[in-house]
Design a protein around this motif. Sequence first.
Motif: not given
Length: 284
Positions: A79-85
């Motif tokens: 989820h953090f990766r999606e947020l940063i994307t």
Amino acid sequence: MKTLIIFLLIIAAANVQSQSLESRLHDAYNNFNNTRVDSLLDQAAVHVDSFPSADRVAFHKYSAFRAFRENRGEQVTAHFRELITINPAYVLDPVTTSPKLIMMFDKAKIEYLEKQQKRLNDLSRVPAAEPFPWRSVTFPGLEQWHRGAKTKGLIWGAAGLVTLTGTLQAVIRTASSRQEYLDAADTQAAENKYKSYNNLYRSQYYWAYGLCVVWIANYFDAVLFNRKSACGCFIWDDGSTNRYRYFKSTFLGSCKFCEKFMQILRDFTDHFLNNALYRYWHIF
């Protein structure tokens, strides 16, 4: 009274609907209402891709918080990766966020930035598409001269001029010799004139073949050896002082394939210059 209550309920429902997902999640999280947070996340998961970017950021942020609460570390990172994307500049509030969550978020951001840097580096290594070397088709050496390889351009130009001149003079002399052969008064003179005519007739083909070889070789030289190779391991230029002035190689890497290829090419060039060209020019 009943009508007033219904009216107030309608207004309250409309107010709830007008609130963004971000604000509703924020309010539920700050009120420690995990049940409400979970309910909002489950409802939003179906159509999250259609939400505004701020709502999608909030969705992945609080989904990561929920996964952290349930000890699902991989889901937190995902989820953090999606947020940063969605928003690479986003930062978590260090006051209200667990230090461990901030560490996981920072690790995901570092991985994202490293991946983006690698992509930029890969793109920078891709050679620019070379334009079609149409000048080398017009006349040998013009494309090399235009690209800055002056010495190589002069060599190819001289080779093209010599072979073109040789072809033209051979054609003219052959026509003249043929007429002399036809005008011969006796058999002995006709035989001598025929030998001369036959040699000139053959020479015009030799010169024409040489012109074709120069023209084609000049074109492939402009395509292959006047730009950086696709693998980025070597280039060719005309700055050398050795006998192959226009075949100097400059290694930029350790590509074994390219080194082997260049060694084979140098051996072939040495053999061609020392043998094939020597025999060709000594025909005359």
